[in-house]
Design a protein around this motif. Structure first.
Motif, mmCIF file in Angstrom:
data_model
loop_
_atom_site.group_PDB
_atom_site.id
_atom_site.type_symbol
_atom_site.label_atom_id
_atom_site.label_comp_id
_atom_site.label_asym_id
_atom_site.label_seq_id
_atom_site.Cartn_x
_atom_site.Cartn_y
_atom_site.Cartn_z
ATOM 1 N N LEU A 53 0.949 -1.642 0.190
ATOM 2 C CA LEU A 53 0.211 0.459 0.061
ATOM 3 C C LEU A 53 1.222 1.249 0.098
ATOM 4 O O LEU A 53 0.701 2.019 -0.304
ATOM 5 N N THR A 54 2.487 1.048 0.724
ATOM 6 C CA THR A 54 2.859 2.427 0.707
ATOM 7 C C THR A 54 3.982 2.916 -1.042
ATOM 8 O O THR A 54 3.748 3.020 -1.388
ATOM 9 N N LEU A 55 4.403 1.432 -1.512
ATOM 10 C CA LEU A 55 3.919 1.489 -2.832
ATOM 11 C C LEU A 55 3.540 2.267 -3.904
ATOM 12 O O LEU A 55 3.700 3.118 -4.579
ATOM 13 N N MET A 56 2.126 1.645 -3.584
ATOM 14 C CA MET A 56 1.010 2.177 -4.417
ATOM 15 C C MET A 56 1.038 3.964 -4.172
ATOM 16 O O MET A 56 1.244 4.327 -4.674
ATOM 17 N N ALA A 57 0.852 4.595 -2.777
ATOM 18 C CA ALA A 57 0.841 5.377 -2.551
ATOM 19 C C ALA A 57 2.369 6.756 -2.866
ATOM 20 O O ALA A 57 1.982 7.981 -3.617
ATOM 21 N N SER A 58 3.525 5.552 -3.531
ATOM 22 C CA SER A 58 4.423 6.676 -3.116
ATOM 23 C C SER A 58 4.378 7.020 -4.959
ATOM 24 O O SER A 58 4.814 7.184 -6.106
ATOM 25 N N VAL A 59 3.843 6.148 -6.098
ATOM 26 C CA VAL A 59 4.124 6.060 -7.537
ATOM 27 C C VAL A 59 2.230 6.688 -7.586
ATOM 28 O O VAL A 59 2.313 6.930 -8.752
ATOM 29 N N GLY A 60 1.376 6.691 -6.656
ATOM 30 C CA GLY A 60 0.067 7.670 -7.152
ATOM 31 C C GLY A 60 -0.847 6.283 -7.570
ATOM 32 O O GLY A 60 -1.918 6.673 -8.297
ATOM 33 N N VAL A 61 -0.775 5.475 -7.227
ATOM 34 C CA VAL A 61 -2.136 4.366 -7.461
ATOM 35 C C VAL A 61 -2.795 3.515 -6.552
ATOM 36 O O VAL A 61 -2.234 3.633 -5.939
ATOM 37 N N SER A 62 -4.067 4.099 -7.301
ATOM 38 C CA SER A 62 -4.701 4.116 -5.939
ATOM 39 C C SER A 62 -5.301 3.053 -5.217
ATOM 40 O O SER A 62 -5.307 2.420 -7.426
ATOM 41 N N PRO A 63 -5.645 2.435 -4.286
ATOM 42 C CA PRO A 63 -6.491 0.938 -4.331
ATOM 43 C C PRO A 63 -8.176 0.786 -4.915
ATOM 44 O O PRO A 63 -7.799 -0.363 -5.708
ATOM 45 N N ASN A 64 -8.529 1.348 -6.089
ATOM 46 C CA ASN A 64 -9.681 1.844 -6.732
ATOM 47 C C ASN A 64 -8.996 1.083 -7.929
ATOM 48 O O ASN A 64 -9.900 0.123 -8.092
ATOM 49 N N ALA A 65 -8.209 2.123 -8.210
ATOM 50 C CA ALA A 65 -7.497 0.965 -9.360
ATOM 51 C C ALA A 65 -7.358 0.199 -9.153
ATOM 52 O O ALA A 65 -7.077 -0.461 -10.071
ATOM 53 N N VAL A 66 -6.786 -0.606 -8.653
ATOM 54 C CA VAL A 66 -6.047 -1.605 -8.250
ATOM 55 C C VAL A 66 -7.377 -3.336 -8.446
ATOM 56 O O VAL A 66 -7.494 -3.689 -9.131
ATOM 57 N N TRP A 67 -8.703 -2.501 -7.147
ATOM 58 C CA TRP A 67 -9.690 -2.970 -7.514
ATOM 59 C C TRP A 67 -10.113 -3.447 -8.617
ATOM 60 O O TRP A 67 -10.761 -4.544 -9.332
ATOM 61 N N GLU A 68 -10.163 -2.223 -9.640
ATOM 62 C CA GLU A 68 -10.961 -2.035 -11.263
ATOM 63 C C GLU A 68 -10.358 -2.945 -11.639
ATOM 64 O O GLU A 68 -10.680 -3.423 -12.321
ATOM 65 N N GLU A 69 -8.389 -3.226 -11.596
ATOM 66 C CA GLU A 69 -7.770 -3.848 -12.781
ATOM 67 C C GLU A 69 -8.049 -5.376 -12.553
ATOM 68 O O GLU A 69 -8.786 -6.349 -13.185
ATOM 69 N N LEU A 70 -8.645 -5.851 -10.919
ATOM 70 C CA LEU A 70 -9.079 -7.261 -10.618
ATOM 71 C C LEU A 70 -10.634 -7.164 -11.062
ATOM 72 O O LEU A 70 -11.093 -8.558 -11.824
ATOM 73 N N ARG A 71 -11.084 -6.437 -10.863
ATOM 74 C CA ARG A 71 -12.682 -6.967 -11.025
ATOM 75 C C ARG A 71 -12.949 -6.947 -12.930
ATOM 76 O O ARG A 71 -13.530 -7.994 -13.029
ATOM 77 N N ALA A 72 -11.942 -6.016 -13.548
ATOM 78 C CA ALA A 72 -12.073 -6.070 -15.259
ATOM 79 C C ALA A 72 -11.648 -7.480 -15.337
ATOM 80 O O ALA A 72 -11.250 -8.273 -16.675
ATOM 81 N N ARG A 73 -10.391 -8.486 -14.359
ATOM 82 C CA ARG A 73 -10.211 -9.721 -15.064
ATOM 83 C C ARG A 73 -11.507 -10.721 -15.092
ATOM 84 O O ARG A 73 -10.566 -11.698 -14.672
ATOM 85 N N ARG A 74 -12.484 -10.973 -14.058
ATOM 86 C CA ARG A 74 -12.992 -11.924 -14.015
ATOM 87 C C ARG A 74 -13.738 -12.018 -14.993
ATOM 88 O O ARG A 74 -14.246 -12.047 -15.871
ATOM 89 N N GLY A 75 -13.542 -13.684 -15.370
ATOM 90 C CA GLY A 75 -14.344 -14.351 -16.260
ATOM 91 C C GLY A 75 -15.899 -14.490 -16.615
ATOM 92 O O GLY A 75 -16.431 -14.375 -14.939
#
Ligand SMILES: N=c1c2ncn([C@@H]3O[C@H](COP(=O)(O)OP(=O)(O)OP(=O)(O)O)[C@@H](O)[C@H]3O)c2ncn1[C@@H]1O[C@H](COP(=O)(O)O)[C@@H](O)[C@H]1O
Length: 75
Positions: A53-75
């Motif tokens: 989570l700290t790495l994400m904050a350090s580069v400006g990646v939001s938790p929501n962006a990660v959730w959206e990526e995971l959601r998009a993978r659902r087959g």
């Protein structure tokens, strides 16, 4: 920098240093799992998630962006 803040100090060192900590904590978690040290696993995984989570904050990646990526993978 907030006095005594580990997070603030780590962020000030930049994404490369935060990434090193993610790798270190991932190794410790994987080793604990591989060697059956399950008592240590919650703490090791907590360290891994915190540093991720700290790495994400350090580069400006939001938790929501990660959730959206995971959601998009659902087959
Ligand atoms: N969840 C955490 C958290 N998890 C792990 N850590 C720190 O991560 C470090 C990693 O462990 P290491 O054994 O590698 O520690 P180290 O040898 O001191 O680290 P390095 O010198 O290698 O960087 C430890 O110093 C832990 O205290 C955390 N530090 C802070 N938080 C939370 O972050 C929030 C902000 O806290 P501050 O960072 O103190 O402002 C609070 O809610 C805290 O509880």
């Amino acid at each position: 920098m907030p006095e005594g803040s580990y997070t603030a100090k780590l962020l000030s060192e930049g994404p490369s240093r935060v990434g090193q900590k993610v790798i270190e904590e991932a190794g410790e978690a994987a080793l604990a799992a591989a060697t059956g040290e399950t008592d240590n696993l919650p703490a090791e995984i907590a360290d891994l998630l915190y540093h991720t989570l700290t790495l994400m904050a350090s580069v400006g990646v939001s938790p929501n962006a990660v959730w959206e990526e995971l959601r998009a993978r659902r087959g």
